[in-house]
Motif scaffolding. Structure first.
Motif, PDB file in Angstrom:
ATOM      1  N   GLU A 184       0.895  -0.918  -0.567  1.00  0.00           N
ATOM      2  CA  GLU A 184       0.312  -0.362   0.236  1.00  0.00           C
ATOM      3  C   GLU A 184       1.077   1.101  -0.024  1.00  0.00           C
ATOM      4  N   HIS A 187       2.354   7.220   5.215  1.00  0.00           N
ATOM      5  CA  HIS A 187       2.250   7.368   3.718  1.00  0.00           C
ATOM      6  C   HIS A 187       1.451   8.786   3.435  1.00  0.00           C
ATOM      7  N   LYS A 232      -1.535  10.236   1.928  1.00  0.00           N
ATOM      8  CA  LYS A 232      -2.667  10.146   2.625  1.00  0.00           C
ATOM      9  C   LYS A 232      -2.538  10.933   4.352  1.00  0.00           C
ATOM     10  N   ALA A 233      -1.765   9.570   4.948  1.00  0.00           N
ATOM     11  CA  ALA A 233      -2.048   9.816   6.386  1.00  0.00           C
ATOM     12  C   ALA A 233      -1.584  11.000   6.668  1.00  0.00           C
ATOM     13  N   SER A 273      -5.192  -4.181   5.731  1.00  0.00           N
ATOM     14  CA  SER A 273      -5.899  -3.761   4.399  1.00  0.00           C
ATOM     15  C   SER A 273      -5.287  -2.399   4.093  1.00  0.00           C
ATOM     16  N   ALA A 274      -6.201  -1.967   2.980  1.00  0.00           N
ATOM     17  CA  ALA A 274      -4.660  -0.840   2.476  1.00  0.00           C
ATOM     18  C   ALA A 274      -5.524   0.532   3.504  1.00  0.00           C
ATOM     19  N   ASN A 275      -6.901   0.785   3.809  1.00  0.00           N
ATOM     20  CA  ASN A 275      -7.576   1.800   4.432  1.00  0.00           C
ATOM     21  C   ASN A 275      -6.856   1.772   5.935  1.00  0.00           C
ATOM     22  N   GLN A 276      -6.602   0.005   6.278  1.00  0.00           N
ATOM     23  CA  GLN A 276      -6.159   0.506   8.187  1.00  0.00           C
ATOM     24  C   GLN A 276      -4.996   0.883   8.428  1.00  0.00           C
ATOM     25  N   TRP A 278       3.450   0.944  10.263  1.00  0.00           N
ATOM     26  CA  TRP A 278       3.358   0.560   9.407  1.00  0.00           C
ATOM     27  C   TRP A 278       4.553  -1.134   9.549  1.00  0.00           C
ATOM     28  N   ILE A 283      -3.293   3.183   6.442  1.00  0.00           N
ATOM     29  CA  ILE A 283      -3.421   4.978   6.641  1.00  0.00           C
ATOM     30  C   ILE A 283      -3.943   4.978   8.459  1.00  0.00           C
ATOM     31  N   ILE A 284      -5.323   4.320   8.846  1.00  0.00           N
ATOM     32  CA  ILE A 284      -6.216   4.801   9.815  1.00  0.00           C
ATOM     33  C   ILE A 284      -4.873   4.749  11.090  1.00  0.00           C
ATOM     34  N   LYS A 297      -4.135  13.885   6.450  1.00  0.00           N
ATOM     35  CA  LYS A 297      -5.049  13.635   7.182  1.00  0.00           C
ATOM     36  C   LYS A 297      -4.397  14.519   8.266  1.00  0.00           C
TER      37      LYS A 297
END
Lengths: 262, 311
Positions: free
Chosen positions: B71, B294, B296-297, B267-270, B259, B272-273, B300
């Motif tokens: 990811e 990441h 995206k992380a 999972s991909a989104n998890q 990570w 980042i979360i 956010k």
């Protein structure tokens, strides 16, 4: 702990000589050395031999505040000497000291308010030195009540239980330690506590050991401040270690050095 | 009756550390990053001034990463295979203002690049980008002691943040930082006593406390986050009360820890979360600098910081 360096005192020969010859460099060196060793404030006392304390006290203060902005503890039993010192003080000040007698408080407390100074009050009265903890507490309570009645902030008040030489009043020392703790319970916010450490060992052997042992014990009883010799390295090491044990500072292997870098 | 907030007044403050030197300070960075300087616990804006927001650095390597989750790799696309393209992507596409370069390629197990080659890489990177740099070694003490002095020299006067100094191996790095005008990361193994000791040792070499950033070593969510959290909190309380030897800003290596978690890879989104939650928790315990992976992380968490600091 709020450390007040005791060495600018005409009782010591070098300071007495400096006062009489008006050699301010000696006084200034003494001030800076104490600050370098960890003093948070400096006691200033012309000493018993001063023939003209009304002139000597302001001279000492002006000499000291040329080299440091640390608070100055104006040490005299005479109100007019303290007033002469306050008039020339630019640094923060602590008046040292009043007793529990109203006629003294009537003079010194207004001075403290006028000059925005803190105030040391010794728990003695004209009746003499208290002989036990209860007498000390009674005098302390009178002082606190006087401050509250006259609008002086109790957190600017330092209560001194009056230390006596251990060979003179050995039976009283434990009560003095307990007084330090109980003074803090007199009101909220509580008054601060202070001792003149060297009194404990006047005229006896092993002064430094006795001083530092008492200091560590009194820290455990919640002592806030002491007038002491910050150039006594072993005393300072004991103080730093006691504060470490009381969790006032975070441990590291070089904790003595860390404290001194503060 | 209106509720009165009980406000604490702190007598001391956290050191301000500057990363990156612009032209006027002898460097060639396009801007510099300032962290620390706060006079209050995190986010308690009414208690004291908090002049700087937490900052995020994009983690990049001098080689294509070998063990990164798919990811993460796909977030950077092809560019991740070429370190310079990777940096360009961070700066141009994701608007990175700070980079954390890890010299993984020097590790004996990841290519064993020599000191000259590593230093040359850093020189070239500095000439290609104006973004301030954090530079860390390959986490092999012997090798780091060989490469970091040359890397430090190659980045002389750029005021990089270099790391990581540890209790048993800090002298070489501290001497380099001192000689070349950098600041240093002092890393302790989730241990406040060692953190304090290491800061004292480094300051004894001549680097002022104001040139130290502490890495308390963190765990991610579910993997010891709360240990780091409480150590950071305790250090901050001591520092604000007057302990200069703990008054350095914190750097937290969030990406590498988050990570590692198996939940992040589920999972991909998890993932980042996981990275977002770890970072945002640490901001609340006093993190000044977050090294993340990441994009995206990072986006956010940057939004979260903006929201927190809107007042």
């Amino acid at each position: 702990m709020f450390i007040i360096g005791e060495l600018i005192n005409g009782m010591y020969a070098d300071i007495q000589a400096a006062i009489s010859s008006r050699n301010k460099l000696i006084v200034q060196k003494c001030a800076l050395e104490q600050v370098a060793c960890g003093a948070s404030a400096l006691d200033v006392n012309c000493g018993p031999a001063s023939k003209n304390p009304l002139i000597d006290m302001p001279w000492l203060i002006e000499a000291v505040q040329e080299v440091t902005d640390k608070p100055l503890c104006l040490d005299s039993s005479k109100a007019e000497v303290i007033k002469a010192g306050l008039k020339v003080s630019k640094n923060k000040t602590i008046i040292n000291s009043t007793t529990a007698d109203e006629e003294k408080l009537d003079v010194l407390l207004p001075l403290a308010k006028q000059y925005n100074s803190q105030l040391v009050a010794i728990t003695i009265s004209k009746k003499g030195i208290p002989q036990n903890k209860d007498q000390r507490l009674e005098l302390a309570a009178n002082i606190v009540a006087y401050c509250q009645d006259n609008g002086f902030p109790v957190e600017d008040l330092y209560l001194d239980p009056i230390l006596l030489p251990v060979n003179v009043a050995q039976e009283q020392i434990k009560g003095i330690l307990e007084s330090i703790h109980e003074f803090k319970l007199l009101c909220d916010p509580s008054p601060k506590t202070i001792v003149g450490l060297s009194n404990l060992s006047q005229g006896i052997r092993l002064r430094s050991l006795i001083n530092r042992t008492f200091l560590t014990m009194s820290l455990a009883y919640g002592l806030d401040s002491a007038i002491l010799n910050p150039k006594d390295n072993e005393l300072m090491d004991a103080l730093i270690t006691a504060e470490l044990i009381l969790n006032k500072n975070i441990y590291c292997d070089s904790y003595l050095e860390a404290y001194r870098k503060k | 009756m209106e509720t009165q907030l009980a406000l604490e007044k702190w007598p001391h403050e956290i050191s301000t550390v500057i990363i990156g030197a612009k032209n006027e300070h002898g460097g060639s960075r396009s801007h510099s990053i300032e962290i620390g300087g706060q006079k209050s616990l995190p986010l308690l804006f009414k208690e004291g001034v908090i002049p700087n927001k937490p900052k995020i650095a994009f983690e990049v390597w001098d080689i294509a990463p070998v063990d990164w989750d798919s990811e993460l790799v796909s977030a950077y696309g092809k560019s991740i295979k070429d370190p310079f393209a990777w940096v360009d992507k961070c700066v141009n596409d994701f608007k990175a203002e700070l980079l954390c370069l890890k010299m993984q390629g020097a590790h004996p197990d990841s290519g064993d690049k020599g000191a000259e080659e590593s230093a040359k890489f850093v020189s070239e990177l500095l000439s290609r980008t104006g973004v301030p740099l954090i530079i860390i070694g390959c986490e092999n003490d012997v090798k780091d002691n060989l490469i970091m002095p040359l890397i430090s020299e190659a980045a002389k006067k750029e005021r990089c943040l270099i790391g990581c100094a540890v209790q048993d191996n800090y002298k070489t790095l501290a001497a380099s930082a001192l000689a070349d005008g950098h600041t240093i990361i002092a890393q302790s193994p989730i241990d406040i006593n060692i953190a304090k000791q290491l800061n004292i040792l480094i300051s004894d070499i001549g680097l002022a406390f104001e040139r130290i950033v502490m890495d308390p070593t963190i765990g991610s969510l579910g993997y010891g986050l709360e240990y780091a959290y409480s150590i950071m909190e305790r250090a901050r309380l001591a520092a604000l009360s007057g302990d200069k030897s703990l008054a350095s800003p914190f750097i937290c290596f969030v990406g590498q820890e988050a990570w590692k978690a198996k939940e992040a890879k589920a999972s991909a989104n998890q993932g980042i979360i996981w990275e977002v939650i770890t970072a945002s928790s640490l901001i609340q315990s006093g993190a000044d600098l977050l090294v993340m992976r990441h994009p995206k992380a990072i986006e956010k968490v940057n939004n979260f910081i903006e929201m927190l600091y809107k007042g």
